[in-house]
Design a protein around this motif. Structure first.
Motif, PDB file in Angstrom:
ATOM      1  N   VAL A 102     -34.130  70.449 -27.619  1.00  0.00           N
ATOM      2  CA  VAL A 102     -35.339  71.235 -27.349  1.00  0.00           C
ATOM      3  C   VAL A 102     -35.075  72.706 -27.665  1.00  0.00           C
ATOM      4  N   TYR A 103     -33.917  73.217 -27.277  1.00  0.00           N
ATOM      5  CA  TYR A 103     -33.568  74.594 -27.636  1.00  0.00           C
ATOM      6  C   TYR A 103     -33.601  74.776 -29.154  1.00  0.00           C
ATOM      7  N   LYS A 104     -32.920  73.889 -29.861  1.00  0.00           N
ATOM      8  CA  LYS A 104     -32.821  74.011 -31.319  1.00  0.00           C
ATOM      9  C   LYS A 104     -34.198  73.990 -31.970  1.00  0.00           C
ATOM     10  N   GLU A 105     -35.033  73.068 -31.566  1.00  0.00           N
ATOM     11  CA  GLU A 105     -36.338  72.896 -32.195  1.00  0.00           C
ATOM     12  C   GLU A 105     -37.343  73.983 -31.802  1.00  0.00           C
ATOM     13  N   CYS A 106     -37.133  74.622 -30.665  1.00  0.00           N
ATOM     14  CA  CYS A 106     -38.115  75.602 -30.170  1.00  0.00           C
ATOM     15  C   CYS A 106     -37.667  77.050 -30.297  1.00  0.00           C
ATOM     16  N   MET A 107     -36.462  77.290 -30.812  1.00  0.00           N
ATOM     17  CA  MET A 107     -35.972  78.672 -30.983  1.00  0.00           C
ATOM     18  C   MET A 107     -36.956  79.524 -31.757  1.00  0.00           C
ATOM     19  N   GLU A 108     -37.551  78.948 -32.782  1.00  0.00           N
ATOM     20  CA  GLU A 108     -38.469  79.702 -33.645  1.00  0.00           C
ATOM     21  C   GLU A 108     -39.722  80.170 -32.905  1.00  0.00           C
ATOM     22  N   LEU A 109     -40.038  79.570 -31.763  1.00  0.00           N
ATOM     23  CA  LEU A 109     -41.245  79.914 -31.002  1.00  0.00           C
ATOM     24  C   LEU A 109     -40.995  81.007 -29.965  1.00  0.00           C
ATOM     25  N   ALA A 110     -39.726  81.246 -29.647  1.00  0.00           N
ATOM     26  CA  ALA A 110     -39.382  82.151 -28.547  1.00  0.00           C
ATOM     27  C   ALA A 110     -39.422  83.619 -28.968  1.00  0.00           C
ATOM     28  N   GLN A 111     -39.820  84.461 -28.011  1.00  0.00           N
ATOM     29  CA  GLN A 111     -39.752  85.908 -28.187  1.00  0.00           C
ATOM     30  C   GLN A 111     -38.574  86.519 -27.434  1.00  0.00           C
ATOM     31  N   VAL A 112     -38.121  85.837 -26.359  1.00  0.00           N
ATOM     32  CA  VAL A 112     -37.051  86.375 -25.512  1.00  0.00           C
ATOM     33  C   VAL A 112     -36.068  85.255 -25.183  1.00  0.00           C
ATOM     34  N   LEU A 113     -34.774  85.603 -25.190  1.00  0.00           N
ATOM     35  CA  LEU A 113     -33.713  84.707 -24.735  1.00  0.00           C
ATOM     36  C   LEU A 113     -33.061  85.336 -23.502  1.00  0.00           C
ATOM     37  N   TRP A 114     -32.932  84.576 -22.432  1.00  0.00           N
ATOM     38  CA  TRP A 114     -32.196  84.984 -21.232  1.00  0.00           C
ATOM     39  C   TRP A 114     -30.941  84.116 -21.212  1.00  0.00           C
ATOM     40  N   ILE A 115     -29.822  84.681 -21.621  1.00  0.00           N
ATOM     41  CA  ILE A 115     -28.596  83.904 -21.782  1.00  0.00           C
ATOM     42  C   ILE A 115     -27.548  84.383 -20.784  1.00  0.00           C
ATOM     43  N   THR A 116     -26.977  83.443 -20.051  1.00  0.00           N
ATOM     44  CA  THR A 116     -25.804  83.734 -19.241  1.00  0.00           C
ATOM     45  C   THR A 116     -24.609  83.340 -20.097  1.00  0.00           C
ATOM     46  N   GLU A 117     -23.853  84.339 -20.535  1.00  0.00           N
ATOM     47  CA  GLU A 117     -22.675  84.106 -21.374  1.00  0.00           C
ATOM     48  C   GLU A 117     -21.468  83.957 -20.457  1.00  0.00           C
ATOM     49  N   ILE A 118     -20.947  82.745 -20.395  1.00  0.00           N
ATOM     50  CA  ILE A 118     -19.868  82.407 -19.469  1.00  0.00           C
ATOM     51  C   ILE A 118     -18.520  82.542 -20.164  1.00  0.00           C
ATOM     52  N   ASP A 119     -17.605  83.252 -19.520  1.00  0.00           N
ATOM     53  CA  ASP A 119     -16.262  83.477 -20.066  1.00  0.00           C
ATOM     54  C   ASP A 119     -15.379  82.271 -19.748  1.00  0.00           C
ATOM     55  N   ALA A 120     -15.691  81.153 -20.423  1.00  0.00           N
ATOM     56  CA  ALA A 120     -14.957  79.912 -20.192  1.00  0.00           C
ATOM     57  C   ALA A 120     -15.126  79.001 -21.399  1.00  0.00           C
ATOM     58  N   LEU A 121     -14.224  78.040 -21.504  1.00  0.00           N
ATOM     59  CA  LEU A 121     -14.274  77.063 -22.596  1.00  0.00           C
ATOM     60  C   LEU A 121     -14.117  75.631 -22.069  1.00  0.00           C
ATOM     61  N   PRO A 122     -14.941  75.213 -21.111  1.00  0.00           N
ATOM     62  CA  PRO A 122     -14.829  73.823 -20.663  1.00  0.00           C
ATOM     63  C   PRO A 122     -15.312  72.878 -21.766  1.00  0.00           C
ATOM     64  N   GLU A 123     -14.871  71.648 -21.702  1.00  0.00           N
ATOM     65  CA  GLU A 123     -15.285  70.643 -22.681  1.00  0.00           C
ATOM     66  C   GLU A 123     -16.794  70.424 -22.557  1.00  0.00           C
ATOM     67  N   ALA A 124     -17.466  70.344 -23.708  1.00  0.00           N
ATOM     68  CA  ALA A 124     -18.915  70.176 -23.729  1.00  0.00           C
ATOM     69  C   ALA A 124     -19.307  69.119 -24.755  1.00  0.00           C
ATOM     70  N   ASP A 125     -20.475  68.520 -24.538  1.00  0.00           N
ATOM     71  CA  ASP A 125     -21.019  67.606 -25.542  1.00  0.00           C
ATOM     72  C   ASP A 125     -22.441  68.002 -25.953  1.00  0.00           C
ATOM     73  N   ALA A 126     -22.928  69.119 -25.393  1.00  0.00           N
ATOM     74  CA  ALA A 126     -24.242  69.661 -25.764  1.00  0.00           C
ATOM     75  C   ALA A 126     -24.071  71.159 -25.988  1.00  0.00           C
ATOM     76  N   PHE A 127     -24.731  71.670 -27.033  1.00  0.00           N
ATOM     77  CA  PHE A 127     -24.492  73.051 -27.448  1.00  0.00           C
ATOM     78  C   PHE A 127     -25.800  73.794 -27.705  1.00  0.00           C
ATOM     79  N   PHE A 128     -25.780  75.097 -27.421  1.00  0.00           N
ATOM     80  CA  PHE A 128     -26.901  75.984 -27.680  1.00  0.00           C
ATOM     81  C   PHE A 128     -26.866  76.389 -29.153  1.00  0.00           C
ATOM     82  N   PRO A 129     -28.021  76.527 -29.789  1.00  0.00           N
ATOM     83  CA  PRO A 129     -28.005  76.965 -31.191  1.00  0.00           C
ATOM     84  C   PRO A 129     -27.476  78.395 -31.318  1.00  0.00           C
ATOM     85  N   PRO A 130     -26.915  78.745 -32.465  1.00  0.00           N
ATOM     86  CA  PRO A 130     -26.392  80.108 -32.652  1.00  0.00           C
ATOM     87  C   PRO A 130     -27.493  81.157 -32.482  1.00  0.00           C
ATOM     88  N   ILE A 131     -27.118  82.278 -31.886  1.00  0.00           N
ATOM     89  CA  ILE A 131     -28.026  83.420 -31.761  1.00  0.00           C
ATOM     90  C   ILE A 131     -27.739  84.318 -32.960  1.00  0.00           C
TER      91      ILE A 131
END
Length: 165
Positions: A102-131
């Motif tokens: 949903v993030y990937k497909e709707c990025m083009e519609l957004a005017q504002v991003l509220w991102i909490t950038e976490i100083d960590a590298l836990p294992e993940a299987d879902a990712f946010f699209p590049p800013i």
């Protein structure tokens, strides 16, 4: 205004096994403050990961399972990505809260991003699209150190879409 809100690790991770990667109470508090009184839009997996309906917010869920409307009469169901995008364009006061597709497909519609950038590298299987810097401008940043309630340091960052050329 269409806004996106997400907590993202250093490698863009947002989740694993349909769960958040990090428990950050101040991030959850900020999420509530920002989204309260607004429509929140999400995919089915994100909806199912919630503890229930979040008070003070209308829920819109992308799912092909139309039985959701009967099971959860308080939500709006969009059965396709096209239907979801039409909903967003006609109800512009909303927050997109996940998941990855949903993030990937709707990025083009957004005017504002509220991102909490976490100083960590836990294992993940879902990712946010590049800013992409050509598209987004950082307009606010607030740092939060790790402490007794927060295992990791993080930054609250607000990005605004640059004028489209």
């Amino acid at each position: 205004m269409v806004q996106i809100i997400a907590a993202v690790t250093q490698n863009g991770g947002i989740g694993k096994n349909n769960r958040l990667l990090c428990h950050l109470p101040d991030d959850l508090k900020r999420f509530k403050e920002l989204t309260f009184g607004h429509t929140i839009i999400m995919g089915r997996h994100t909806f199912e990961s919630l503890p229930g309906l979040l008070p003070g917010r209308h829920h819109v869920v992308l799912t092909g399972n139309l039985a959701y409307e009967k099971k959860f009469p308080a939500i709006t169901v969009c059965a396709s990505l096209g239907e979801l995008k039409k909903y967003i364009q006609s109800h512009a006061d909303c927050f997109i809260i996940g998941g990855a597709m949903v993030y990937k497909e709707c990025m083009e519609l957004a005017q504002v991003l509220w991102i909490t950038e976490i100083d960590a590298l836990p294992e993940a299987d879902a990712f946010f699209p590049p800013i992409v810097p050509d598209t987004w401008k950082e307009t606010q940043r607030f740092h939060h150190d790790a402490d007794k309630k927060h295992k990791y340091a993080f930054d609250f960052v607000r990005y605004e879409r640059k004028a489209r050329k």
